[in-house]
Design an enzyme around this catalytic site. Sequence first.
Site, short mmCIF file in Angstrom:
data_model
loop_
_atom_site.label_atom_id
_atom_site.label_comp_id
_atom_site.label_asym_id
_atom_site.label_seq_id
_atom_site.Cartn_x
_atom_site.Cartn_y
_atom_site.Cartn_z
N CYS A 142 0.84 -1.20 0.00
CA CYS A 142 0.00 0.00 0.00
C CYS A 142 0.87 1.25 0.00
O CYS A 142 1.99 1.24 0.49
CB CYS A 142 -0.89 -0.03 1.24
N SER A 158 0.69 3.68 1.84
CA SER A 158 1.04 4.11 3.20
C SER A 158 2.38 3.53 3.64
O SER A 158 3.16 4.21 4.32
CB SER A 158 -0.07 3.71 4.17
N HIS A 198 4.89 5.71 2.09
CA HIS A 198 5.06 6.96 2.85
C HIS A 198 6.04 6.75 3.99
O HIS A 198 6.89 7.60 4.27
CB HIS A 198 3.72 7.42 3.45
N HIS A 231 0.55 -3.45 6.38
CA HIS A 231 -0.67 -3.27 7.20
C HIS A 231 -1.90 -3.75 6.41
O HIS A 231 -3.01 -3.38 6.74
CB HIS A 231 -0.81 -1.80 7.58
N CYS A 281 -6.92 -3.11 3.57
CA CYS A 281 -6.71 -1.66 3.58
C CYS A 281 -7.34 -0.99 2.36
O CYS A 281 -8.36 -0.35 2.46
CB CYS A 281 -5.23 -1.28 3.68
ZN ZN Z 1 -2.91 1.04 3.37
#
Ligand code: ZN
Length: 363
Positions: free
Chosen positions: A41, A43, A46, A63, A163
Site C-alpha cells: 500500500c 502508506s 510513505h 498493514h 486496507c
Molecule cells: Zn494502506
Amino acid sequence: MQSIKGAVLYEHNELVVVENMELGDPGPGEVLVEMKASGVCHSDWHVVKGEWWDIPIPVVLGHEGAGIVQSVGAGVTNVVPDDHVILSWMPSCGLCEACQIGRPNVCYKQPRSTATARVGHSGKDIPFLSGLGTMSSHAIVSEMSAVPIDKSMPFPQASLVGCGVTTGVGAAINTAQVQPGSTVAVFGAGGVGLSVIQGAVIAGATTIISVDLLDNKLEMAKQFGATHTVNAGDGDPVEAIKDLTGGLGVHYAFEAIGLVPEPFVQAIHATRSRGTTVWVGHAPLETAVTLDARDLMWEKTVIGSMYGSARPHIDFPRLIALYQSGKLKLDELITRSFPVEDVNEAFKVLGEGKVARSVLTFD
Ligand code: ZN
Ligand code: ZN
C-alpha cells in the site's frame, strides 16, 4: 519461539531488509497469524520515504494482510486456530464513544498489539507497523484486528480488503453514501482510487470521472467502471469535470492520491452546490492545503474518511460477498505478485505508477 522472516525498514529512503527473526507466543487478547499475502500500500511507501516521520523505525512494514490463525493467547474467543482472517489495522475497543455509536474506525483507544520480533544477529526487538506488520511470514496481532472470513476466499484478494479496498469502497458507500444516479469524480487511480470508483459503481452512480496524470492508470479506471477519464496533465481538471457535468460539477468528489495539496482543493472546486468532497488520501505530514474562504459558501461539505468509515467485522465479509457475487473486482486489482524477498522491487513499481496493486507472498 519460532523463526519468521519479515521486511524491516531501518532507515528512511533506504532499501528494506528482509530479516530472519524470532517471534514469541501471543499474549492475552492476542493472535499469532501465519501470513499468506500482504498488499503493498502507498502508506507503507510513505513510511519508507520518511514522509510519516512520526512512526518510529526500525519497523516491520505492512498493514494490508490476510492469513491463517496459528495460535491464540489467553482469553481470545473471536477466532480459533485454522481460521482464515483478514487483518484490520484499526482494532477497536468496543466501549468508547466512537465504538458505541457504531464508528469503530475512529475508536479512541485502538488496542493494537505491541508485540515485537527479535533480530538474532543484532538482538534488536522490532515492532510491527500498525500492530500488524503484514510484510512478515508471521505476526502477533490484537484479537480485534483478526476478522474471520470464508475459507474459500483466495488470500491475495482477501489481503487487499484489509486496507485499500475497504478504504476506497467504504469512502464511497459509507462515508459519502453516494446516491443512485449521481455524479462522481475521483482524483487518483491507484489501488484506493480504483476502489472508490468500484464503490461508486456499486452505489449506482451513473457518471464516474477518473482523474490521474498517467494514461495507463486512466485505462485501468475504465475497466473498474469509470465512465469518463481526465488526464490532469492536459489542462485544468476542474474545468474538464464541469464540462462533463453540464457546467455544474459533480455531486461527490474524492481525493484519493494523498501526495500534494492541489487535488485536495481541486476536488472541492469540482463539486456543485451542496456537493460533498471526501478526503481519502493520507498525505505526507505537514502537507498544507490552502482554501479560499468562499470555497464552501455554496453549502459544500468536506469530510475526511478514515478506513472507509468501515466497521471491519461487518464490512470485510460484505466486501467478500460482493467479490464472490461478481460485483467487486479484486482479481483485476492485483497487477503483480512478488515473494517477500523482492519487496524493494514491489515498492519500485509502486513508485513508478505501474501497478494497481502488488501483493507479497511468503512461501
Ligand atoms: Zn494502506
Ligand atoms: Zn473504541
